[in-house]
Structures are given as C-alpha cells and as structure tokens.
Design a protein around this motif. Structure first.
Motif, PDB file in Angstrom:
ATOM      1  N   HIS A 397       0.839  -1.188   0.000  1.00 54.94           N
ATOM      2  CA  HIS A 397       0.000   0.000   0.000  1.00 54.94           C
ATOM      3  C   HIS A 397       0.881   1.247   0.000  1.00 54.94           C
ATOM      4  O   HIS A 397       1.993   1.236   0.538  1.00 54.94           O
ATOM      5  CB  HIS A 397      -0.908   0.015   1.226  1.00 54.94           C
ATOM      6  CG  HIS A 397      -2.161  -0.786   1.058  1.00 54.94           C
ATOM      7  ND1 HIS A 397      -2.156  -2.163   0.899  1.00 54.94           N
ATOM      8  CD2 HIS A 397      -3.467  -0.411   1.024  1.00 54.94           C
ATOM      9  CE1 HIS A 397      -3.406  -2.594   0.782  1.00 54.94           C
ATOM     10  NE2 HIS A 397      -4.216  -1.554   0.852  1.00 54.94           N
ATOM     11  N   SER A 398       0.373   2.320  -0.592  1.00 58.35           N
ATOM     12  CA  SER A 398       1.120   3.571  -0.611  1.00 58.35           C
ATOM     13  C   SER A 398       0.147   4.733  -0.737  1.00 58.35           C
ATOM     14  O   SER A 398      -1.040   4.546  -1.028  1.00 58.35           O
ATOM     15  CB  SER A 398       2.125   3.598  -1.762  1.00 58.35           C
ATOM     16  OG  SER A 398       1.459   3.583  -3.010  1.00 58.35           O
ATOM     17  N   GLU A 399       0.668   5.941  -0.532  1.00 57.67           N
ATOM     18  CA  GLU A 399      -0.158   7.144  -0.593  1.00 57.67           C
ATOM     19  C   GLU A 399      -0.106   7.755  -1.988  1.00 57.67           C
ATOM     20  O   GLU A 399       0.940   7.741  -2.640  1.00 57.67           O
ATOM     21  CB  GLU A 399       0.317   8.159   0.434  1.00 57.67           C
ATOM     22  CG  GLU A 399       0.187   7.678   1.863  1.00 57.67           C
ATOM     23  CD  GLU A 399       0.707   8.699   2.852  1.00 57.67           C
ATOM     24  OE1 GLU A 399       0.019   9.715   3.084  1.00 57.67           O
ATOM     25  OE2 GLU A 399       1.808   8.487   3.390  1.00 57.67           O
ATOM     26  N   THR A 426      -2.783   2.372  -3.998  1.00 54.52           N
ATOM     27  CA  THR A 426      -2.752   3.689  -3.373  1.00 54.52           C
ATOM     28  C   THR A 426      -4.088   4.010  -2.721  1.00 54.52           C
ATOM     29  O   THR A 426      -5.156   3.638  -3.219  1.00 54.52           O
ATOM     30  CB  THR A 426      -2.417   4.781  -4.406  1.00 54.52           C
ATOM     31  OG1 THR A 426      -3.403   4.766  -5.442  1.00 54.52           O
ATOM     32  CG2 THR A 426      -1.050   4.541  -5.014  1.00 54.52           C
ATOM     33  N   ASP A 427      -3.986   4.700  -1.591  1.00 54.69           N
ATOM     34  CA  ASP A 427      -5.190   5.107  -0.867  1.00 54.69           C
ATOM     35  C   ASP A 427      -4.781   6.193   0.121  1.00 54.69           C
ATOM     36  O   ASP A 427      -3.597   6.393   0.390  1.00 54.69           O
ATOM     37  CB  ASP A 427      -5.803   3.918  -0.123  1.00 54.69           C
ATOM     38  CG  ASP A 427      -7.306   4.105   0.131  1.00 54.69           C
ATOM     39  OD1 ASP A 427      -7.793   5.257  -0.008  1.00 54.69           O
ATOM     40  OD2 ASP A 427      -7.973   3.117   0.475  1.00 54.69           O
ATOM     41  N   ILE A 433      -4.624   3.028   7.318  1.00 59.76           N
ATOM     42  CA  ILE A 433      -4.513   2.752   8.752  1.00 59.76           C
ATOM     43  C   ILE A 433      -5.680   1.898   9.226  1.00 59.76           C
ATOM     44  O   ILE A 433      -5.502   0.928   9.966  1.00 59.76           O
ATOM     45  CB  ILE A 433      -4.442   4.071   9.542  1.00 59.76           C
ATOM     46  CG1 ILE A 433      -3.110   4.774   9.294  1.00 59.76           C
ATOM     47  CG2 ILE A 433      -4.610   3.827  11.040  1.00 59.76           C
ATOM     48  CD1 ILE A 433      -3.021   6.164   9.881  1.00 59.76           C
ATOM     49  N   LYS A 434      -6.876   2.274   8.799  1.00 56.74           N
ATOM     50  CA  LYS A 434      -8.054   1.501   9.207  1.00 56.74           C
ATOM     51  C   LYS A 434      -7.938   0.049   8.750  1.00 56.74           C
ATOM     52  O   LYS A 434      -8.225  -0.883   9.509  1.00 56.74           O
ATOM     53  CB  LYS A 434      -9.316   2.142   8.621  1.00 56.74           C
ATOM     54  CG  LYS A 434      -9.675   3.494   9.225  1.00 56.74           C
ATOM     55  CD  LYS A 434     -10.887   4.104   8.522  1.00 56.74           C
ATOM     56  CE  LYS A 434     -11.187   5.490   9.048  1.00 56.74           C
ATOM     57  NZ  LYS A 434     -12.320   6.117   8.320  1.00 56.74           N
ATOM     58  N   ALA A 435      -7.530  -0.143   7.499  1.00 53.08           N
ATOM     59  CA  ALA A 435      -7.389  -1.499   6.969  1.00 53.08           C
ATOM     60  C   ALA A 435      -6.267  -2.248   7.678  1.00 53.08           C
ATOM     61  O   ALA A 435      -6.359  -3.461   7.914  1.00 53.08           O
ATOM     62  CB  ALA A 435      -7.141  -1.445   5.464  1.00 53.08           C
ATOM     63  N   SER A 436      -5.205  -1.546   8.029  1.00 50.41           N
ATOM     64  CA  SER A 436      -4.071  -2.175   8.710  1.00 50.41           C
ATOM     65  C   SER A 436      -4.477  -2.711  10.075  1.00 50.41           C
ATOM     66  O   SER A 436      -4.029  -3.785  10.488  1.00 50.41           O
ATOM     67  CB  SER A 436      -2.921  -1.165   8.859  1.00 50.41           C
ATOM     68  OG  SER A 436      -2.468  -0.734   7.599  1.00 50.41           O
TER      69      SER A 436
END
Length: 549
Positions: A397-399, A426-427, A433-436
């Motif tokens: 995942h990345s920003e 990307t998100d 954070i929520k998914a993590s």
C-alpha cells in the motif's frame, strides 16, 4: 503502542501572515493528512493528535524552552508526587479550569475536576473503545480514585518509569462524562476539552478553525497563552502547494520540507542543507531539526504470503530488508537530510545506543542467495515463485502523492532487482490505517513520531498484545514480549539498554520491519513569525507563536 502514534504520516505546519485587523491574529496552519477523529481515547494518528493537544488539557506538558526536554505541571498545580515505593501517585488538579462551552453542560460553566482526569484514564481501558493507548494502564492499575474535588490518587501494581510521560499526552487530557453521555459513539465528532483552543468550525479532512480559549490559565514569559486569536487549519496532502505557498509569502513557517521539494528551497550545490541565497536575503531562516522519528516498512506477520515464523518466511522478509537501498534513499530522495536507522530508536530518545549497528544492510547479492537457498526460484519471466511453485507476488500500500510515487518506484526497483514482483495499491493514509488495524494490508511504509522521548514508546510498536493497534505488523513473538514487559519495569540505564539490544536482535532475526531512516527536518520560517521553536516531542507550537510585522 499509543501514538500510537501509530500510523503515522509526515506532518508539516505553516502559518499565514494576518490580513485582518491587527488585533485579530490568525495563524493559518496545515496538516499533511486528514484527521481520523477527535476522541483523545481513540485517535493515534499525527494529524488528529496535533489538534487534540490544543483542544484537551493533560495534567503535564513539556517546557517549551527546556533542552533536554522537561515535564512541567499544566492541568495540575504542581508535579505529581509518589510514595517511597513509586507505586502510589497523588495529583492535585489546578482549580479554575473550565471546559469549552457545549450543550452537554445545559448552559452552565463546567469546571475541570479530578474526576474528569480519572474518567479519561478509565476510558482508555474500556474494551468497547479499543483504545490504542490502553497499554499505558492495562494490567498496571491497582486503584484509581478521587480523594476530593481536586485530588486524584493513582496506585500502580508495580512502578512504571513512563507514567509521567503518559500524563503529558492528549489521551489522558480531562474528559467530561456529560459529553460522552450526550454524544455516545459520536464523541469523536464533538471534541470538548479545556486546552488552549476550542473548536470553532470543523469541515472534516478539509478545514478546521480553532479559537483561542480566553479562559486558559497558562502563562509563558509573562504573556497569556495562546498568543494568536485563531488557528485556521487546512488539510493539504500535496507537497508542491505547501512549498509554493510558503515561497509566495502566504505561510509563516513550514516544517519537514518534503525531499522532492527541497531543491526549491535548499542550495543543490551544497553537500549540507543550506537555504538558497535569494530566500535568505528575504529574511527566511533555515533550522535543520533532528526529529524523534523513525521510518520503517512493516510486513504483516499474519499474511499467508509474507508472514509467519518459519525459516522460508523469515528468509523472504530478510531478503527484502537486504534489498533495500538505504544509501540511495538518503542521497537521492532524502537529499542527505536523514541518517540510516540501526534500530527502532532515533537519536535523543532514552535508550538509544549510538554504538549499535544493525546486522542488516544493503546487500542484494546476499538477498538473492538467501531466496535461492529457501526455494524461491526464478522463473522464465525473471520473477520468483514461492517454494510451493506458486507465483510470488507482493502488494504494497502507498499514498497517492508525489513522494508516495517516488517511494513506490524505489521499492519496485529494489524488489524487482531481487526477482520479486510487487504491485502497489494507493489510498489515503487514514484508510490504509483503518485497513491495517484489521490485518488487511500486506506491506506499508510508514513512520513513528515519539509520543514521549523514551524507548518504550517505539518498542511497543512490536509488542504482541498491541496487534491491531500500534503493532500493524502484528508481530507476536514470546521472546520479544517477555523482554518488552521486563523493560517497562526498568528506568533508563544499562540493565534496560541490554534488554533493548536483545530486542533489536530479535527484530533483525525475524524482520517484521525493514528499518529505513531517521529524518532530519528542514524547517523554514519567515522573519515576521515570533517565538517559533520546534519542540522534540510536542507536535505543535501554536499556543506560543506570535505574528509581529
């Protein structure tokens, strides 16, 4: 752990010169990511904590001027005292503090009492809230009671050297039960505290306006705090607009100039960070600042591809760590404003060992040999398979930012060089954070900024019971957990440092993280901004800064 500060994102602040009446001083600030919510018991991201430390009043705060850092009374009238055992602590709340006006108080002024600090701590232990700060008191409290309106007594089962640091966090700031009763699960959308500012307007993840709390009791250098009348906060995720805004004179200061933008403000011909001559001529001042921050890429230990504790899974993660080109990262992307991370602890944190060196360094040849040995074979397409013959494909995942894209390309190049296929999703960081926390992210590069300047604040990020909270890697190794628990009972010193060294070795043995860098922040201020000083621990200095033309 807490802060937790746990997902953390790079934070930058700026302020705009006031254009309104001279008496109406407005500080325009920005946060680099959106806030997730403003319940001090739940929030742990940097953006939310930056707002919460201005809205809620903890018992203690850090002296703005003291270096090394020093705790001083804030919500208390004096520093807490303990008995000879170090287990029984007494706190005397400062009389005359009031919560911000809110309908929950039925039109009455509501004074802060010892019961409000007691309630704040109890909320951290409420299983329904799943507070990332629960670790501070979970299993440690023997008793917590108010002795009178302004006196709180906290009894620990065992001494905790970090207790006073905990009392300086937004998570332990005073909370009124009436507010939680009225707003219930929506209390994070209705922050009502007793800090230096109150919430005036809130457009989520877009614009937030804080108004000075005129009843705030704190004084600094003979001046009533805060010094500005308002803080208007914009959420600005794109780096270029922040830097351009500063260069156009719109912002009073900018912190942690992104690496991709540094050529716009720093002399590219200099091997050291130096402000461009034309900017220095305008009165701007560059102040390199070593932040208490660690960047790392974590890998989900519960993930079926990259997780697990078997030898072949450890080999995969170690190869990824060996394939990370740290020198290129620091020289090209960080523009020299960073040092390699040898352990989770950055310099100036209690427990940091300047002589410790990680056994993991950039070595792609060794990484390839390790993958070969444990059955990750290279196929005809040049990419490796899992030991069972299935394709090896990673998802990071990345920003969706310029720096995020640069980071993606660095990782793609590093991993492809080992024969490892990787793709990127990307998100927004808040969504990642929520998914993590739910264990639904395989890999993610993030950072941790110290909530307090002690090693425990970083090592808790890999403590097994913190999985799903600050421990996004979901690392749960009994040998590590035992050492962490023992270390929390010890003050800073040789015995605890020896345990920290063993914990470092376990991290490097199992590689739930790829340790990246400790950044050096490039902070720049305009000449009209007064009292600006970066604090090593507190995220903002909004209550101290002034604007004088």
């Amino acid at each position: 752990m807490k802060r937790l500060r746990v997902f953390a994102a790079t934070l930058a602040f700026a302020a705009i010169a006031p254009t309104a009446m001279a008496a109406d001083k407005v500080l325009h600030a920005f946060l680099s990511t959106g806030e997730t919510g403003l319940d001090p018991a739940v929030a742990s991201d940097i953006a939310s904590l930056s707002l919460l430390e201005n809205l809620f009043e903890p018992m203690l705060r850090y002296d703005y001027d003291a270096r090394p850092v020093k705790l001083v009374p804030s919500g208390l009238r004096e520093m807490p005292t303990s008995d000879a055992s170090g287990k029984v602590w007494t706190m005397h709340v400062r009389p005359g503090m009031f919560f911000a006006d809110d309908p929950a108080f039925s039109g009455k002024k509501r004074e802060v009492t010892a019961a409000d600090y007691k309630f704040a701590i109890e909320r951290l232990l409420d299983p329904a809230l799943k507070s990332p700060w629960a670790f501070m008191f979970d299993g440690k409290l023997a008793d917590l009671r108010t002795l009178d309106k302004y006196t709180l007594r906290l009894t620990l089962k065992e001494p905790d050297p970090s207790l006073l640091f905990y009392l300086a966090l937004p998570a332990t700031g005073a909370v009124a039960k009436e507010v939680t009763d009225v707003y219930g699960s929506q209390v994070g959308n209705h922050p009502v505290g007793s800090g230096p500012f109150t919430m005036e307007q809130w457009k989520r993840s877009d614009k937030i306006t804080l108004a000075a709390n005129k009843g705030y009791l704190q004084v600094w250098q003979g001046k009533h705090l805060p010094m500005v009348d308002k803080v208007e906060v914009k959420i600005m995720e794109e780096y270029q607009s922040r830097v351009l805004g500063f260069l156009n004179g719109e912002f009073d200061y900018i912190e942690q100039v992104p690496e991709s933008m540094r050529d716009m403000v720093l002399d590219p011909a200099s091997s050291q960070p130096v402000l461009k001559k034309e900017l220095a001529a305008r009165g701007m001042v560059l102040a390199p600042f070593p932040v208490l921050q660690t960047y790392y890429m974590w890998m989900n230990m519960d993930d079926p591809v990259i997780g697990g504790y078997s030898k072949e899974k450890v080999a995969l993660r170690r190869a990824i760590a060996l394939g990370y080109n740290g020198p290129e990262d620091i020289s090209l992307l960080k523009k020299g404003l960073a040092i390699p991370a040898q352990s989770p602890l950055p310099p100036n944190v209690l427990g940091y060992d300047p002589n410790y060196r990680s056994p993991i360094s950039y070595n792609p040849k060794l990484a390839k040999a390790l993958l070969d040995r444990f059955g990750y074979k290279v196929g005809k397409d040049g990419f490796r398979t899992l030991p069972n013959g299935q394709p090896l494909a990673l998802l990071m995942h990345s920003e969706p930012t310029m720096v995020g894209r640069l980071r993606d390309e660095l990782w793609r190049k590093n991993l492809n060089a080992l024969g490892i296929r990787v793709s990127f999703k990307t998100d927004k960081k808040t969504e990642i954070i929520k998914a993590s926390r739910l264990g639904k992210v395989q890999m993610f590069e993030t950072n941790w900024v110290a909530d307090f300047p002690d090693g425990e604040n970083f090592y808790q990020l890999l403590y097994g019971p913190n999985s799903g909270r600050a421990n996004y890697a979901r690392f749960n190794l009994p040998e590590y957990n035992i050492r962490y628990e023992k270390a929390t009972q010890l003050s800073d010193g040789p015995e605890r440092n020896a345990i920290y060294r063993e914990m470092n070795q376990l991290i490097h043995a199992y590689n739930p993280w790829v340790l990246l860098i400790h950044p050096i922040s490039a902070d720049i201020q305009q000449p009209w901004l007064k009292n600006y000083k970066r604090h090593p621990v507190e995220l903002t200095n909004w209550r101290y800064v002034d604007i004088v033309h």
